[in-house]
Design an enzyme around this catalytic site. Structure first.
Site, PDB file in Angstrom:
ATOM      1  N   ARG A 174     -53.478 -24.607 -20.866  1.00 13.99           N
ATOM      2  CA  ARG A 174     -53.317 -25.043 -19.465  1.00 13.99           C
ATOM      3  C   ARG A 174     -52.026 -25.850 -19.281  1.00 13.99           C
ATOM      4  O   ARG A 174     -51.362 -25.750 -18.249  1.00 13.99           O
ATOM      5  CB  ARG A 174     -54.554 -25.838 -19.041  1.00 13.99           C
ATOM      6  CG  ARG A 174     -55.840 -24.987 -19.069  1.00 13.99           C
ATOM      7  CD  ARG A 174     -56.488 -24.880 -17.714  1.00 13.99           C
ATOM      8  NE  ARG A 174     -57.393 -23.742 -17.668  1.00 13.99           N
ATOM      9  CZ  ARG A 174     -58.716 -23.839 -17.442  1.00 13.99           C
ATOM     10  NH1 ARG A 174     -59.277 -25.012 -17.248  1.00 13.99           N
ATOM     11  NH2 ARG A 174     -59.453 -22.750 -17.373  1.00 13.99           N
TER      12      ARG A 174
ATOM     13  N   ARG B 224     -58.580 -20.043 -44.136  1.00 18.67           N
ATOM     14  CA  ARG B 224     -57.710 -20.716 -45.105  1.00 18.67           C
ATOM     15  C   ARG B 224     -56.930 -19.588 -45.780  1.00 18.67           C
ATOM     16  O   ARG B 224     -57.481 -18.857 -46.595  1.00 18.67           O
ATOM     17  CB  ARG B 224     -58.540 -21.473 -46.140  1.00 18.67           C
ATOM     18  CG  ARG B 224     -59.450 -22.557 -45.546  1.00 18.67           C
ATOM     19  CD  ARG B 224     -60.029 -23.433 -46.632  1.00 18.67           C
ATOM     20  NE  ARG B 224     -61.147 -24.236 -46.188  1.00 18.67           N
ATOM     21  CZ  ARG B 224     -61.057 -25.414 -45.575  1.00 18.67           C
ATOM     22  NH1 ARG B 224     -59.867 -25.923 -45.304  1.00 18.67           N
ATOM     23  NH2 ARG B 224     -62.135 -26.088 -45.225  1.00 18.67           N
TER      24      ARG B 224
ATOM     25  N   ASP C  22     -62.809 -34.481 -41.237  1.00 19.22           N
ATOM     26  CA  ASP C  22     -62.680 -35.478 -42.312  1.00 19.22           C
ATOM     27  C   ASP C  22     -61.973 -36.775 -41.918  1.00 19.22           C
ATOM     28  O   ASP C  22     -62.088 -37.778 -42.617  1.00 19.22           O
ATOM     29  CB  ASP C  22     -61.919 -34.872 -43.504  1.00 19.22           C
ATOM     30  CG  ASP C  22     -62.742 -33.825 -44.230  1.00 19.22           C
ATOM     31  OD1 ASP C  22     -63.954 -33.749 -43.980  1.00 19.22           O
ATOM     32  OD2 ASP C  22     -62.175 -33.081 -45.052  1.00 19.22           O
TER      33      ASP C  22
ATOM     34  N   ARG D  61     -89.706 -43.273 -50.282  1.00 17.96           N
ATOM     35  CA  ARG D  61     -88.787 -42.526 -51.154  1.00 17.96           C
ATOM     36  C   ARG D  61     -87.351 -43.051 -51.059  1.00 17.96           C
ATOM     37  O   ARG D  61     -86.963 -43.678 -50.070  1.00 17.96           O
ATOM     38  CB  ARG D  61     -88.769 -41.056 -50.723  1.00 17.96           C
ATOM     39  CG  ARG D  61     -89.941 -40.300 -51.276  1.00 17.96           C
ATOM     40  CD  ARG D  61     -89.964 -38.887 -50.748  1.00 17.96           C
ATOM     41  NE  ARG D  61     -91.001 -38.133 -51.425  1.00 17.96           N
ATOM     42  CZ  ARG D  61     -91.542 -37.014 -50.958  1.00 17.96           C
ATOM     43  NH1 ARG D  61     -91.141 -36.506 -49.815  1.00 17.96           N
ATOM     44  NH2 ARG D  61     -92.477 -36.391 -51.645  1.00 17.96           N
TER      45      ARG D  61
ATOM     46  N   MET E 243     -69.938 -34.507 -45.749  1.00 17.40           N
ATOM     47  CA  MET E 243     -68.673 -33.886 -46.148  1.00 17.40           C
ATOM     48  C   MET E 243     -67.576 -34.947 -46.368  1.00 17.40           C
ATOM     49  O   MET E 243     -67.682 -36.066 -45.876  1.00 17.40           O
ATOM     50  CB  MET E 243     -68.237 -32.849 -45.126  1.00 17.40           C
ATOM     51  CG  MET E 243     -68.891 -31.499 -45.360  1.00 17.40           C
ATOM     52  SD  MET E 243     -68.137 -30.219 -44.353  1.00 17.40           S
ATOM     53  CE  MET E 243     -68.851 -28.764 -45.098  1.00 17.40           C
ATOM     54  N   GLY E 244     -66.543 -34.540 -47.043  1.00 16.89           N
ATOM     55  CA  GLY E 244     -65.424 -35.416 -47.343  1.00 16.89           C
ATOM     56  C   GLY E 244     -65.024 -35.221 -48.793  1.00 16.89           C
ATOM     57  O   GLY E 244     -65.497 -35.933 -49.668  1.00 16.89           O
TER      58      GLY E 244
ATOM     59  N   ALA F 109     -77.711 -47.431 -43.799  1.00 14.77           N
ATOM     60  CA  ALA F 109     -77.880 -47.056 -45.219  1.00 14.77           C
ATOM     61  C   ALA F 109     -77.834 -48.296 -46.117  1.00 14.77           C
ATOM     62  O   ALA F 109     -77.204 -49.299 -45.777  1.00 14.77           O
ATOM     63  CB  ALA F 109     -76.775 -46.084 -45.623  1.00 14.77           C
TER      64      ALA F 109
ATOM     65  N   LYS G 272     -88.572 -53.691 -50.437  1.00 18.36           N
ATOM     66  CA  LYS G 272     -88.131 -52.484 -49.712  1.00 18.36           C
ATOM     67  C   LYS G 272     -88.843 -51.300 -50.322  1.00 18.36           C
ATOM     68  O   LYS G 272     -88.826 -51.147 -51.548  1.00 18.36           O
ATOM     69  CB  LYS G 272     -86.631 -52.296 -49.898  1.00 18.36           C
ATOM     70  CG  LYS G 272     -85.874 -52.703 -48.683  1.00 18.36           C
ATOM     71  CD  LYS G 272     -84.447 -52.288 -48.729  1.00 18.36           C
ATOM     72  CE  LYS G 272     -83.761 -53.114 -47.638  1.00 18.36           C
ATOM     73  NZ  LYS G 272     -82.600 -52.587 -47.119  1.00 18.36           N
TER      74      LYS G 272
ATOM     75  N   SER H 212     -88.383 -47.977 -49.126  1.00 22.95           N
ATOM     76  CA  SER H 212     -87.582 -46.745 -49.056  1.00 22.95           C
ATOM     77  C   SER H 212     -86.112 -47.129 -48.910  1.00 22.95           C
ATOM     78  O   SER H 212     -85.797 -48.215 -48.432  1.00 22.95           O
ATOM     79  CB  SER H 212     -88.022 -45.886 -47.864  1.00 22.95           C
ATOM     80  OG  SER H 212     -87.749 -46.568 -46.669  1.00 22.95           O
TER      81      SER H 212
END
Ligand code: F6P
Length: 324
Positions: free
Chosen positions: A25, A72, A128, A163, A170-171, A187, A214, A216
């Site tokens: 555009r 690629r 990434d 658990r 990814m990375g 986390a 804790k 889990s």
């Protein structure tokens, strides 16, 4: 410049379509003819290109993937491949290029420009966020939100079963997705390629959590972490921790590459697409358009490829403090 072409290359990223739309555009607005090249450098070599109009990019701003397709290309790494690409561009009268992609894309563009002199401006498209010269790359925000959605879901089942989950994001060389999704997902630990977290430290963090009752835990692991991918890290932990620990591994993989681009990615892609196009028309070449501190900047390809984009290590410290 009368006629230019745009292409997407390397791993696709949500927002690439919004970027293509902005290039097309923008070109129409400035009275320049614009071609789309299919399948990245492979399409350039094969002469697989077509004229685009404002209408060609209707109804794509909200779509993930890339309408121009991506690849690629191994052939473009050879002098013969690049010669074919140059001949195809010459045949179609293309005088300038907009390359949307990451490191590999810009390395190819830089070599091509040196050999054949066709000016190229890049727009950073990769989930990434590993490119020097821009605060954020197109697709990163969406990928983080996709990973976060998965982490939230896994937290439910982790907590129901007491658990430990190792979640791989990814990375290959970069921990940006891991850090951002790890912080937002609460986390216990984030493992990234840039900073070594020895297995002993992972065990210690988990054990400290158990001492505080804790039941889990979630550890986000970037795929390129030095201790290995999530499955390998989980294996090492299993072998080294005494007692019965219930561990599961989830690899998010290519789910992070697809999906509807976030508002932030669409806006970023639009700014970078138009920025790249207007830079090219103003005489820029061999540079990538980026946004730093909300300002449009152009950084030489050489620097975007060569210079590292360090992560903020203080964020890793924060993850540990906040998971107490
Ligand atoms: O460069 C983006 C990226 O998503 C990396 O994080 C990942 O390692 C790689 O692409 C996967 O590439 P492919 O789709 O070729 O398997």
């Amino acid at each position: 410049m009368k006629r230019i072409a745009v292409f997407t290359s390397g791993g696709d990223a949500p927002g690439m379509n919004a970027c293509i739309r902005a290039v097309v555009r923008g070109a129409v607005y400035h009275g320049v003819e614009v071609f789309g090249i299919r399948k990245g450098y492979n399409g350039m070599i094969a002469g697989d290109m077509f004229q685009m109009s404002s209408h060609s990019v209707s109804n794509i701003v909200q779509r993930g993937g890339t309408i121009l397709k991506s690849a690629r290309s191994k052939e473009f790494m050879t002098p013969e491949g690049r010669k074919k690409a140059y001949e195809a561009l010459k045949e179609h009268g293309i005088e300038g290029l907009i390359a949307i992609g990451g490191n590999g894309t810009f390395t190819g563009a830089m070599i091509f420009q040196k050999e054949y002199g066709i000016p190229t401006v890049g727009a950073p498209g990769t989930i990434d966020n590993d490119l020097y010269g821009t605060d954020y790359t197109i697709g990163f925000d969406t990928a983080v939100n996709t990973a976060l959605d998965a982490i939230d879901r896994i937290r439910d089942t982790a907590s129901s079963h007491d658990r430990i989950f190792f979640i791989e994001v990814m990375g290959r060389d970069s921990g940006y997705i891991a850090i951002q999704s790890g912080i937002a997902g609460g986390a216990e630990l984030v493992m990234v390629p840039e900073v070594l977290t020895p297995i002993s430290e992972v065990i210690e963090t988990l054990q400290q959590g158990w001492k505080r009752s804790k039941s889990s835990s979630i550890v986000v692991v970037a795929e390129g972490d030095e201790e290995g991918n999530a499955a390998q890290v989980a294996d090492k932990i299993k072998r080294q921790v005494e007692g019965d620990v219930d561990i599961r591994v989830t690899t998010l993989g290519h789910t992070q590459r697809g999906g509807t681009p976030s508002a932030q990615d669409r806006i970023l892609a639009s700014r970078l697409g138009l920025g790249a196009l207007e830079g090219l028309l103003a005489g820029q070449k061999n540079v990538m358009a980026g946004i730093i501190n909300n300002e449009l900047v152009y950084t030489p390809f050489e620097d975007t490829i060569r210079l590292p984009k360090p992560i903020n290590e203080d964020l890793l410290r924060m993850v540990k403090i906040l998971s107490i």
